[in-house]
Scaffold this motif. Structure first.
Motif, PDB file in Angstrom:
ATOM      1  N   VAL A  12       0.819  -1.217   0.000  1.00  0.00           N
ATOM      2  CA  VAL A  12       0.000   0.000   0.000  1.00  0.00           C
ATOM      3  C   VAL A  12       0.852   1.267   0.000  1.00  0.00           C
ATOM      4  O   VAL A  12       0.342   2.346   0.280  1.00  0.00           O
ATOM      5  CB  VAL A  12      -0.971   0.019   1.207  1.00  0.00           C
ATOM      6  CG1 VAL A  12      -1.877  -1.198   1.178  1.00  0.00           C
ATOM      7  CG2 VAL A  12      -0.209   0.093   2.525  1.00  0.00           C
ATOM      8  N   PHE A  71      -7.844  -3.992   4.102  1.00  0.00           N
ATOM      9  CA  PHE A  71      -7.691  -3.116   2.941  1.00  0.00           C
ATOM     10  C   PHE A  71      -7.113  -3.878   1.756  1.00  0.00           C
ATOM     11  O   PHE A  71      -7.615  -3.784   0.628  1.00  0.00           O
ATOM     12  CB  PHE A  71      -6.783  -1.941   3.307  1.00  0.00           C
ATOM     13  CG  PHE A  71      -6.631  -0.915   2.211  1.00  0.00           C
ATOM     14  CD1 PHE A  71      -7.512   0.142   2.108  1.00  0.00           C
ATOM     15  CD2 PHE A  71      -5.595  -1.009   1.278  1.00  0.00           C
ATOM     16  CE1 PHE A  71      -7.380   1.088   1.094  1.00  0.00           C
ATOM     17  CE2 PHE A  71      -5.460  -0.081   0.267  1.00  0.00           C
ATOM     18  CZ  PHE A  71      -6.354   0.976   0.173  1.00  0.00           C
ATOM     19  N   THR A  72      -6.050  -4.629   1.990  1.00  0.00           N
ATOM     20  CA  THR A  72      -5.406  -5.337   0.879  1.00  0.00           C
ATOM     21  C   THR A  72      -6.234  -6.516   0.389  1.00  0.00           C
ATOM     22  O   THR A  72      -6.118  -6.923  -0.770  1.00  0.00           O
ATOM     23  CB  THR A  72      -4.006  -5.835   1.281  1.00  0.00           C
ATOM     24  OG1 THR A  72      -4.115  -6.646   2.460  1.00  0.00           O
ATOM     25  CG2 THR A  72      -3.076  -4.668   1.567  1.00  0.00           C
ATOM     26  N   TYR A 112      -9.847  -6.789   0.637  1.00  0.00           N
ATOM     27  CA  TYR A 112     -11.228  -6.544   0.213  1.00  0.00           C
ATOM     28  C   TYR A 112     -11.502  -5.173  -0.405  1.00  0.00           C
ATOM     29  O   TYR A 112     -12.534  -4.994  -1.050  1.00  0.00           O
ATOM     30  CB  TYR A 112     -12.174  -6.712   1.412  1.00  0.00           C
ATOM     31  CG  TYR A 112     -12.112  -8.057   2.069  1.00  0.00           C
ATOM     32  CD1 TYR A 112     -12.579  -9.204   1.432  1.00  0.00           C
ATOM     33  CD2 TYR A 112     -11.583  -8.191   3.354  1.00  0.00           C
ATOM     34  CE1 TYR A 112     -12.515 -10.441   2.048  1.00  0.00           C
ATOM     35  CE2 TYR A 112     -11.526  -9.427   3.986  1.00  0.00           C
ATOM     36  CZ  TYR A 112     -11.992 -10.555   3.317  1.00  0.00           C
ATOM     37  OH  TYR A 112     -11.926 -11.774   3.934  1.00  0.00           O
ATOM     38  N   ALA A 113     -10.621  -4.195  -0.183  1.00  0.00           N
ATOM     39  CA  ALA A 113     -10.964  -2.830  -0.591  1.00  0.00           C
ATOM     40  C   ALA A 113     -11.199  -2.707  -2.091  1.00  0.00           C
ATOM     41  O   ALA A 113     -12.008  -1.892  -2.538  1.00  0.00           O
ATOM     42  CB  ALA A 113      -9.871  -1.860  -0.149  1.00  0.00           C
ATOM     43  N   HIS A 114     -10.513  -3.519  -2.883  1.00  0.00           N
ATOM     44  CA  HIS A 114     -10.649  -3.402  -4.336  1.00  0.00           C
ATOM     45  C   HIS A 114     -11.970  -3.957  -4.856  1.00  0.00           C
ATOM     46  O   HIS A 114     -12.337  -3.709  -6.000  1.00  0.00           O
ATOM     47  CB  HIS A 114      -9.477  -4.107  -5.030  1.00  0.00           C
ATOM     48  CG  HIS A 114      -9.396  -5.572  -4.747  1.00  0.00           C
ATOM     49  ND1 HIS A 114      -9.097  -6.065  -3.502  1.00  0.00           N
ATOM     50  CD2 HIS A 114      -9.586  -6.661  -5.543  1.00  0.00           C
ATOM     51  CE1 HIS A 114      -9.094  -7.385  -3.539  1.00  0.00           C
ATOM     52  NE2 HIS A 114      -9.388  -7.771  -4.762  1.00  0.00           N
ATOM     53  N   ASN A 155     -14.870  -4.071  -2.531  1.00  0.00           N
ATOM     54  CA  ASN A 155     -15.951  -3.673  -1.625  1.00  0.00           C
ATOM     55  C   ASN A 155     -15.760  -2.212  -1.223  1.00  0.00           C
ATOM     56  O   ASN A 155     -14.914  -1.901  -0.388  1.00  0.00           O
ATOM     57  CB  ASN A 155     -15.950  -4.580  -0.391  1.00  0.00           C
ATOM     58  CG  ASN A 155     -17.155  -4.354   0.502  1.00  0.00           C
ATOM     59  OD1 ASN A 155     -17.546  -3.224   0.756  1.00  0.00           O
ATOM     60  ND2 ASN A 155     -17.737  -5.436   1.002  1.00  0.00           N
ATOM     61  N   PRO A 156     -16.555  -1.295  -1.778  1.00  0.00           N
ATOM     62  CA  PRO A 156     -16.396   0.131  -1.467  1.00  0.00           C
ATOM     63  C   PRO A 156     -16.557   0.441   0.018  1.00  0.00           C
ATOM     64  O   PRO A 156     -15.877   1.329   0.543  1.00  0.00           O
ATOM     65  CB  PRO A 156     -17.494   0.798  -2.299  1.00  0.00           C
ATOM     66  CG  PRO A 156     -17.775  -0.158  -3.408  1.00  0.00           C
ATOM     67  CD  PRO A 156     -17.576  -1.523  -2.822  1.00  0.00           C
ATOM     68  N   ALA A 195     -13.381  -0.471   1.677  1.00  0.00           N
ATOM     69  CA  ALA A 195     -12.360   0.501   1.283  1.00  0.00           C
ATOM     70  C   ALA A 195     -12.460   1.774   2.113  1.00  0.00           C
ATOM     71  O   ALA A 195     -11.455   2.293   2.617  1.00  0.00           O
ATOM     72  CB  ALA A 195     -12.501   0.822  -0.203  1.00  0.00           C
ATOM     73  N   GLU A 196     -13.679   2.278   2.288  1.00  0.00           N
ATOM     74  CA  GLU A 196     -13.884   3.499   3.068  1.00  0.00           C
ATOM     75  C   GLU A 196     -13.525   3.289   4.534  1.00  0.00           C
ATOM     76  O   GLU A 196     -12.800   4.091   5.141  1.00  0.00           O
ATOM     77  CB  GLU A 196     -15.341   3.940   2.949  1.00  0.00           C
ATOM     78  CG  GLU A 196     -15.684   5.154   3.799  1.00  0.00           C
ATOM     79  CD  GLU A 196     -17.170   5.457   3.845  1.00  0.00           C
ATOM     80  OE1 GLU A 196     -17.555   6.433   4.503  1.00  0.00           O
ATOM     81  OE2 GLU A 196     -17.952   4.705   3.220  1.00  0.00           O
ATOM     82  N   THR A 225     -11.679   0.919   6.057  1.00  0.00           N
ATOM     83  CA  THR A 225     -10.284   0.589   6.371  1.00  0.00           C
ATOM     84  C   THR A 225      -9.347   1.751   6.065  1.00  0.00           C
ATOM     85  O   THR A 225      -8.330   1.913   6.730  1.00  0.00           O
ATOM     86  CB  THR A 225      -9.834  -0.674   5.623  1.00  0.00           C
ATOM     87  OG1 THR A 225     -10.047  -0.508   4.217  1.00  0.00           O
ATOM     88  CG2 THR A 225     -10.607  -1.882   6.108  1.00  0.00           C
ATOM     89  N   THR A 226      -9.682   2.551   5.076  1.00  0.00           N
ATOM     90  CA  THR A 226      -8.882   3.751   4.811  1.00  0.00           C
ATOM     91  C   THR A 226      -8.920   4.656   6.023  1.00  0.00           C
ATOM     92  O   THR A 226      -7.889   5.185   6.477  1.00  0.00           O
ATOM     93  CB  THR A 226      -9.383   4.501   3.572  1.00  0.00           C
ATOM     94  OG1 THR A 226      -9.208   3.668   2.429  1.00  0.00           O
ATOM     95  CG2 THR A 226      -8.616   5.797   3.353  1.00  0.00           C
TER      96      THR A 226
END
Length: 286
Positions: free
Chosen positions: A159, A263-264, A266-268, A270-271, A274-275, A277-278
């Motif tokens: 990341v 993040f690594t 599921y974020a790509h 699942n929006p 992504a929100e 975990t960011t």
């Protein structure tokens, strides 16, 4: 795991509920598919081997701890057996009203911080497992932060174009360098993040998903300080719980590591993840 399969499982094993309407809960969880059964029940089906033992664990421990905690927890009313090609034991639990807690949906963040601290204090203060249930308790094994070192450093590398790699590494190094828990093992929830707390009208109503329940270092539960609370409420939470510097550093490491893992992974795809975990990673870097 569709409604047809779940309906057949329920009808075959618990015919008293066969006529109740069945509706999948979306998005459900990463460990379980969830179906609402009538108005007062839900069916929880493990998604894989990693969560396959939770039906038994919940039925064993939650009745013994529920009355000692200041917020509602799940109540298992039945445990089902593998059938129709579905390979794991599954459960029927009481439906708990509410929605997953959100940092921007709290009626009073600082009051919530005190309430969360009170819940964790009550959990930590419960008697040893042997007093609640005699016998070996392999299902309560402690989690080790250091065991996450390789995967966390790999995630930091992955990341580096999104977050400050040097800052991430500094937080992680500080967590691993902090003194270890030097007291008797205490109870921890094990997956204590905002998604596993429910709110009604912006106020906490329940804590769910005790699959990670265990005994050991409670620092893992400090993840809640970074997934639910902002900077000011986080200070209130720490003071209310009385967290020392070393435990706080380890807890920050848990927040960073679990956030990076989600993040690594599921974020790509699942929006929502992504929100969430960011924000979690950013809060851990503050």
């Amino acid at each position: 795991m569709d409604a047809d399969l779940v309906g057949r499982l329920v009808a075959a094993q618990f015919p008293q509920w066969a006529d109740l309407p069945l509706k999948r809960v979306v998005p459900g969880g990463s460990d379980h598919a969830i179906f609402r059964l009538g108005t007062g029940l839900q069916v929880r089906l493990p998604r894989g081997d990693w969560s396959a033992g939770q039906a038994d664990k919940d039925s064993r421990w939650l009745p013994r701890i529920a009355g000692r905690l200041p917020l509602a927890v799940p109540e298992t009313v039945a445990v089902g057996e593998p059938e129709f090609g579905y390979p794991w034991r599954w459960s029927v639990t009481r439906w708990l009203a509410g929605e997953a807690a959100r940092h921007d949906g709290l009626a009073d963040p600082e009051a919530t911080a005190v309430e969360v601290a009170g819940f964790l204090a009550a959990l930590r203060g419960m008697p040893p497992a042997e007093e609640l249930l005699p016998g070996p308790h392999d299902d309560l094994a402690a989690q080790e932060l250091r065991a996450r070192d390789a995967s966390t450093r790999s995630a930091i590398e992955a990341v580096g174009d999104v977050f400050d790699r040097a800052a991430l590494t500094a937080v992680w190094d500080a967590a691993l360098g902090a003194p270890e828990w030097g007291h008797a093992p205490v109870w921890f929830h094990g997956d204590f993040h905002a998604g596993n707390l429910l709110t009604v009208g912006g106020r906490l109503s329940a804590v769910i998903d005790f699959g990670g329940l265990g005994l050991g270092d409670p620092a893992c539960d400090l993840v809640i300080a970074y997934t639910l609370l902002g900077a000011r409420a986080r200070l209130v939470f720490r003071e209310a719980l009385g967290v020392d510097d070393a435990t706080w550093a380890r807890g920050r490491g848990w927040a960073l590591s679990t956030g990076l893992n989600a993040f690594t992974s599921y974020a790509h795809v699942n929006p929502h993840v992504a929100e969430a975990t960011t924000r979690q990673i950013a809060q851990a870097l503050l």
